[in-house]
Design an enzyme around this catalytic site. Structure first.
Site, PDB file in Angstrom:
ATOM      1  N   GLU A 293       0.826  -1.205   0.000  1.00 30.96           N
ATOM      2  CA  GLU A 293       0.000   0.000   0.000  1.00 30.96           C
ATOM      3  C   GLU A 293       0.867   1.264   0.000  1.00 30.96           C
ATOM      4  O   GLU A 293       0.465   2.307  -0.502  1.00 30.96           O
ATOM      5  CB  GLU A 293      -0.930  -0.011   1.229  1.00 30.96           C
ATOM      6  CG  GLU A 293      -2.320   0.501   0.934  1.00 30.96           C
ATOM      7  CD  GLU A 293      -3.338   0.201   2.012  1.00 30.96           C
ATOM      8  OE1 GLU A 293      -4.314  -0.496   1.706  1.00 30.96           O
ATOM      9  OE2 GLU A 293      -3.173   0.660   3.160  1.00 30.96           O
ATOM     10  N   HIS A 322       7.488 -27.000  -0.290  1.00 33.34           N
ATOM     11  CA  HIS A 322       6.800 -28.085  -0.991  1.00 33.34           C
ATOM     12  C   HIS A 322       5.654 -27.551  -1.836  1.00 33.34           C
ATOM     13  O   HIS A 322       4.749 -28.292  -2.203  1.00 33.34           O
ATOM     14  CB  HIS A 322       6.304 -29.112   0.039  1.00 33.34           C
ATOM     15  CG  HIS A 322       7.430 -29.640   0.881  1.00 33.34           C
ATOM     16  ND1 HIS A 322       8.145 -30.762   0.535  1.00 33.34           N
ATOM     17  CD2 HIS A 322       7.996 -29.148   2.004  1.00 33.34           C
ATOM     18  CE1 HIS A 322       9.105 -30.954   1.443  1.00 33.34           C
ATOM     19  NE2 HIS A 322       9.033 -29.990   2.338  1.00 33.34           N
ATOM     20  N   LYS A 436     -13.843   1.824  -2.860  1.00 32.15           N
ATOM     21  CA  LYS A 436     -14.708   2.206  -1.734  1.00 32.15           C
ATOM     22  C   LYS A 436     -15.905   2.999  -2.248  1.00 32.15           C
ATOM     23  O   LYS A 436     -17.041   2.775  -1.834  1.00 32.15           O
ATOM     24  CB  LYS A 436     -13.937   3.097  -0.748  1.00 32.15           C
ATOM     25  CG  LYS A 436     -12.974   2.363   0.143  1.00 32.15           C
ATOM     26  CD  LYS A 436     -12.424   3.359   1.164  1.00 32.15           C
ATOM     27  CE  LYS A 436     -11.229   2.789   1.887  1.00 32.15           C
ATOM     28  NZ  LYS A 436     -10.530   3.777   2.702  1.00 32.15           N
TER      29      LYS A 436
HETATM   30  O1  PA5 Z   1      -2.966   1.526   6.142  1.00 36.74           O
HETATM   31  C1  PA5 Z   1      -4.034   2.081   5.956  1.00 36.74           C
HETATM   32  O2  PA5 Z   1      -4.159   3.311   6.002  1.00 36.74           O
HETATM   33  C2  PA5 Z   1      -5.273   1.261   5.708  1.00 36.74           C
HETATM   34  O3  PA5 Z   1      -4.991  -0.082   5.586  1.00 36.74           O
HETATM   35  C3  PA5 Z   1      -6.256   1.440   6.872  1.00 36.74           C
HETATM   36  O4  PA5 Z   1      -5.670   1.021   8.058  1.00 36.74           O
HETATM   37  C4  PA5 Z   1      -7.540   0.648   6.631  1.00 36.74           C
HETATM   38  O5  PA5 Z   1      -8.106   1.009   5.406  1.00 36.74           O
HETATM   39  C5  PA5 Z   1      -8.549   0.922   7.745  1.00 36.74           C
HETATM   40  O6  PA5 Z   1      -8.783   2.291   7.848  1.00 36.74           O
HETATM   41  P1  PA5 Z   1      -9.457   2.924   9.101  1.00 36.74           P
HETATM   42  O7  PA5 Z   1      -8.531   2.776  10.268  1.00 36.74           O
HETATM   43  O8  PA5 Z   1      -9.678   4.355   8.756  1.00 36.74           O
HETATM   44  O9  PA5 Z   1     -10.742   2.194   9.340  1.00 36.74           O
END
Ligand code: PA5
Length: 468
Positions: A293, A322, A436
């Site tokens: 990410e 394996h 989203k």
């Molecule tokens: O690393 C990130 O920013 C994302 O993976 C968030 O942690 C995830 O989308 C959850 O977001 P939130 O804490 O706003 O619910």
């Protein structure tokens, strides 16, 4: 602390220090397929620029994840201690960065296959079959739910939260909601904050500027793991110890810089993290989110299209020897293997002496199962090297909160440095927003009607074709 105690403490830290062995990436071991040592000299201007940018951001307070190891945790500890008395189960409702760090720490630091109290569940996915089954299994009067969301609007977490809230109201009465929900969210922004203030739930704060995947050392990861009995002071001490090691621009003195620089120079499209330890299996899950990410980006910071990012993959030794290693050894030479190895596992099992006449079994007699595991990791590394395949190895002396703190902190810092080297913003995630918004459209959220129309248009394109 007296001098003697300080020395003993320092000696213990030295003995507990994790190391990064990169021989498996270097020309000295791999020949032409490896990286020449003088590459780093040529890279120095870039490394210095990356370091200067990050140090500036740290000092100006825009990257507060760096300083989480030094926060005051007395509030988190006090709440965790009280919650330990109040419940038999703590259920985390959170996803992505709000869940994976806790999972990694729990898997690494809590005893496997034991049901200890309070038991910790991390309910990150929303499959109604498993989430429903979890809810059915709980004694709600002895359960506390920790809702974790920085934004307070993540559909998965909020949907779980609304289901739980109603369940508590129905089964235990409205008062139970106040006792049984603890919210971890931003201090001022997001949809959860005003609800916390209105409903009077207990809460913990995610510091401003700490994004989900960099929040394992914030109350996001600290509170649930403290409730489960993990020593969070030692965890943060490990992170702080690593912070002292991840300074400066000399790669042979800064393991985070070395790791990021090597991935950058190697320029392999895929990184496979392969712990040879069940305890560390979920560290690779956590790392994959962090690396993917943070670095998988369409544009660089000048706005140019770059489609950059190394694809992180999880594997587990020896299990995936394996399953995957055939591909890693002989398939496309497009990967770096990152092994996690534990020098001194807490437990050893001796393989008994038996069948001296059966050579194919007898060589195992008297050997340790842990020794076999470690030999197999080395064997895989060498087999890869023989085929010119790159690997590096993080070695943990043991698995404990101090070594885990070091490892996770090092990987966070390495991710920030890699962001600088690839010239991308490692702290945003624009690519997940579109999905989203389309979901909001389909679920009828106000303001997203045009996304619903877009979904319908795409569905029409299917026309029932190309499906067998
Ligand atoms: O690393 C990130 O920013 C994302 O993976 C968030 O942690 C995830 O989308 C959850 O977001 P939130 O804490 O706003 O619910």
């Amino acid at each position: 602390m007296g001098q003697g105690q300080k020395k003993a403490d320092r000696a213990w830290r030295e003995a507990m220090t994790i190391h990064l062995d990169v021989n498996g990436m270097m020309a000295a071991m791999l020949g032409e397929a490896g990286i020449q040592e003088d590459t780093f000299a040529a890279l120095q201007p870039r490394l210095q620029a990356a370091d200067a940018a990050l140090q500036h951001a740290r000092q100006s307070g825009t990257l507060p994840f760096y300083d989480l190891p030094y926060q005051n945790i007395s509030g988190v500890q006090a709440l965790a201690e009280s919650v330990r008395q109040e419940c038999d189960a703590l259920v985390v409702l959170g996803i992505g960065g709000s869940a994976l760090g806790t999972r990694a720490l729990a898997r690494a630091l809590l005893p496997p296959f034991s049901v200890q109290t309070p038991v910790l569940h991390v309910a990150d996915n929303i499959d109604p079959a498993s989430f429903g089954a979890l809810l059915d299994s709980l004694d709600l009067s002895r359960t506390i739910f920790n809702v974790i969301s920085k934004s307070g609007e993540t559909a998965e977490t909020m949907a779980q939260f609304l289901i739980v809230r109603q369940l508590l109201q129905e089964k235990l009465g409205a008062g139970a909601v106040r006792q049984r929900i603890i919210v971890t969210t931003d201090a001022t922004s997001g949809y959860l904050r005003p609800l916390v203030d209105r409903e009077g739930w207990r809460d913990l704060i995610i510091p401003a500027g700490v994004g989900g995947r960099f929040s394992v050392f914030a109350p996001v990861g600290l509170f649930p793991t403290a409730v489960a009995g993990i020593n969070i002071e030692e965890l943060l001490a490990g992170a702080a110890w690593m912070d002292t090691r991840c300074r400066g621009t000399e790669v042979w003195q800064n393991p985070a810089l070395l790791f990021a620089a090597l991935q950058f120079v190697a320029a392999k499209p895929i990184l496979v993290m392969m712990p040879y330890s069940d305890a560390l299996a979920e560290v690779s899950e956590w790392f994959c989110q962090l690396w993917a990410e943070s670095l998988g980006k369409e544009r660089d910071r000048q706005g140019r299209i770059v489609h950059t990012g190394q694809t992180p993959v999880r594997a587990l030794g020896t299990t995936d020897q394996h399953s995957q290693v055939q591909l890693y050894t002989e398939g496309p030479n497009d990967k770096v293997l990152v092994f996690l190895r534990v020098t001194d596992p807490e437990r050893e099992l001796t393989i008994p002496e038996s069948y001296p006449e059966v050579e194919g079994l007898h060589y195992l007699s008297g050997a340790g199962l842990g020794a076999l595991l470690r030999h197999e990791q080395r064997a895989t590394e060498i087999a890869l090297a023989k085929k010119g395949r790159m690997s590096c190895t993080f070695t943990l002396p043991v698995v404990n909160a101090f070594t885990l703190g070091q490892l996770l902190y090092l990987l966070e810092v390495a991710t920030a440095i890699a962001g600088e080297l690839y010239d991308v913003n490692a702290f945003d995630q624009p690519g997940v927003e579109e999905g989203k918004h389309l979901t909001y459209g389909m679920m009828g959220r106000a303001g997203f009607a045009e996304k619903d129309a877009e979904v319908r248009a795409w569905e029409e394109k299917r026309q029932g074709r190309f499906v067998v």
